[in-house]
Scaffold this motif. Structure first.
Motif, PDB file in Angstrom:
ATOM      1  N   GLY A 114       0.789  -1.224   0.000  1.00 21.37           N
ATOM      2  CA  GLY A 114       0.000   0.000   0.000  1.00 21.37           C
ATOM      3  C   GLY A 114       0.819   1.271   0.000  1.00 21.37           C
ATOM      4  O   GLY A 114       0.261   2.369  -0.005  1.00 21.37           O
ATOM      5  N   ASP A 115       2.151   1.143  -0.009  1.00 20.67           N
ATOM      6  CA  ASP A 115       3.010   2.326  -0.062  1.00 20.67           C
ATOM      7  C   ASP A 115       3.007   2.951  -1.451  1.00 20.67           C
ATOM      8  O   ASP A 115       3.259   4.145  -1.609  1.00 20.67           O
ATOM      9  N   MET A 116       2.739   2.106  -2.461  1.00 22.45           N
ATOM     10  CA  MET A 116       2.730   2.573  -3.838  1.00 22.45           C
ATOM     11  C   MET A 116       1.509   2.029  -4.562  1.00 22.45           C
ATOM     12  O   MET A 116       0.810   1.160  -4.049  1.00 22.45           O
ATOM     13  N   ARG A 141       2.186  19.387  -4.715  1.00 19.18           N
ATOM     14  CA  ARG A 141       0.815  18.960  -4.996  1.00 19.18           C
ATOM     15  C   ARG A 141       0.761  17.553  -5.588  1.00 19.18           C
ATOM     16  O   ARG A 141      -0.276  16.891  -5.549  1.00 19.18           O
ATOM     17  N   ARG A 142       1.883  17.094  -6.126  1.00 19.70           N
ATOM     18  CA  ARG A 142       1.925  15.745  -6.707  1.00 19.70           C
ATOM     19  C   ARG A 142       1.885  14.659  -5.629  1.00 19.70           C
ATOM     20  O   ARG A 142       1.779  13.473  -5.940  1.00 19.70           O
ATOM     21  N   LEU A 143       1.929  15.069  -4.370  1.00 18.81           N
ATOM     22  CA  LEU A 143       1.870  14.122  -3.254  1.00 18.81           C
ATOM     23  C   LEU A 143       0.438  13.861  -2.802  1.00 18.81           C
ATOM     24  O   LEU A 143       0.205  13.142  -1.837  1.00 18.81           O
ATOM     25  N   ARG A 144      -0.527  14.415  -3.527  1.00 17.04           N
ATOM     26  CA  ARG A 144      -1.938  14.278  -3.134  1.00 17.04           C
ATOM     27  C   ARG A 144      -2.513  12.899  -3.442  1.00 17.04           C
ATOM     28  O   ARG A 144      -3.654  12.604  -3.102  1.00 17.04           O
ATOM     29  N   ILE A 145      -1.736  12.064  -4.099  1.00 20.08           N
ATOM     30  CA  ILE A 145      -2.188  10.717  -4.434  1.00 20.08           C
ATOM     31  C   ILE A 145      -1.026   9.758  -4.212  1.00 20.08           C
ATOM     32  O   ILE A 145       0.136  10.180  -4.189  1.00 20.08           O
ATOM     33  N   ILE A 146      -1.308   8.488  -4.047  1.00 22.20           N
ATOM     34  CA  ILE A 146      -0.266   7.490  -3.788  1.00 22.20           C
ATOM     35  C   ILE A 146       0.695   7.432  -4.983  1.00 22.20           C
ATOM     36  O   ILE A 146       0.255   7.399  -6.133  1.00 22.20           O
TER      37      ILE A 146
END
Length: 200
Positions: A114-116, A141-146
């Protein structure tokens, strides 16, 4: 500033697909990983696997594992640098693994955990994330999703892209996220590997 994450309700199908395909391809990849692990051990000094802490979902630290494609002392003199096409630090075997994405196979276990995810922005190192976030405020902002094994940016340039260009593509993916979009990116990734266009 990272911003508001993608609602979990929109990611249920994504997680189900990650578990199913992560287990399937994770098991299939085991003999391939074993073969290349032996080749790496016989052709270059250093460990078979390369492990590194990266920035995950909403800034959470994760550890990625890859088959080592670079010299063991690759960053001894340069420190953390942005990956680029035709990187001289890559070994002969590493060039083939990157072209076919074999080096990425161990990450299926990060997907199962679930880390990726199968599809999403590639996870970056903390030091580079901090550096790029200062230059380009939209970068976090690219960290808003896995983070993913492959992504929209990877099928539109990969190593040829500058950080701010990659950032725009990653954020476009998140802003237009759908499970159908994921399948399209996965299909395009498969085409790149089959046609020999190489890792992106």
């Amino acid at each position: 500033m990272i911003g508001t994450p993608v609602p979990k309700s929109k990611l249920v199908g994504k997680r189900i697909c990650d578990i199913i395909f992560g287990i399937l391809f994770g098991v299939i990849s085991l003999p391939i990983i074993l073969v290349f692990a032996i080749i790496i051990k016989l052709t270059s000094k250093g460990p078979v696997f390369f492990r590194q802490k990266r920035v995950g979902y909403m800034g959470k630290p994760i550890v990625i594992t890859k088959l080592r494609s670079m010299r063991n002392d690759a960053e001894k003199m340069t420190g953390a640098v942005w990956a680029k096409k035709d990187d001289p630090r890559v070994t002969t075997v590493g060039k083939f693994m990157r072209k076919t994405r074999v080096d990425e196979l161990p990450q299926f276990w990060s997907i199962i955990k679930g880390d990726m995810s199968l599809v999403g922005p590639r996870p970056e190192r903390f030091v580079l994330t901090e550096e790029f976030s200062e230059k380009w405020p939209d970068f976090p902002r690219r960290l808003r999703i896995i983070p993913g094994l492959t992504g929209y940016a990877q099928i539109h340039g990969g190593y040829d892209l500058k950080p701010n260009e990659k950032c725009k593509l990653d954020n476009y993916y998140i802003d237009h996220y759908s499970l159908e979009f994921d399948f399209k990116i996965a299909f395009e990734t498969l085409k790149i590997i089959i046609t020999g266009d190489g890792a992106r």
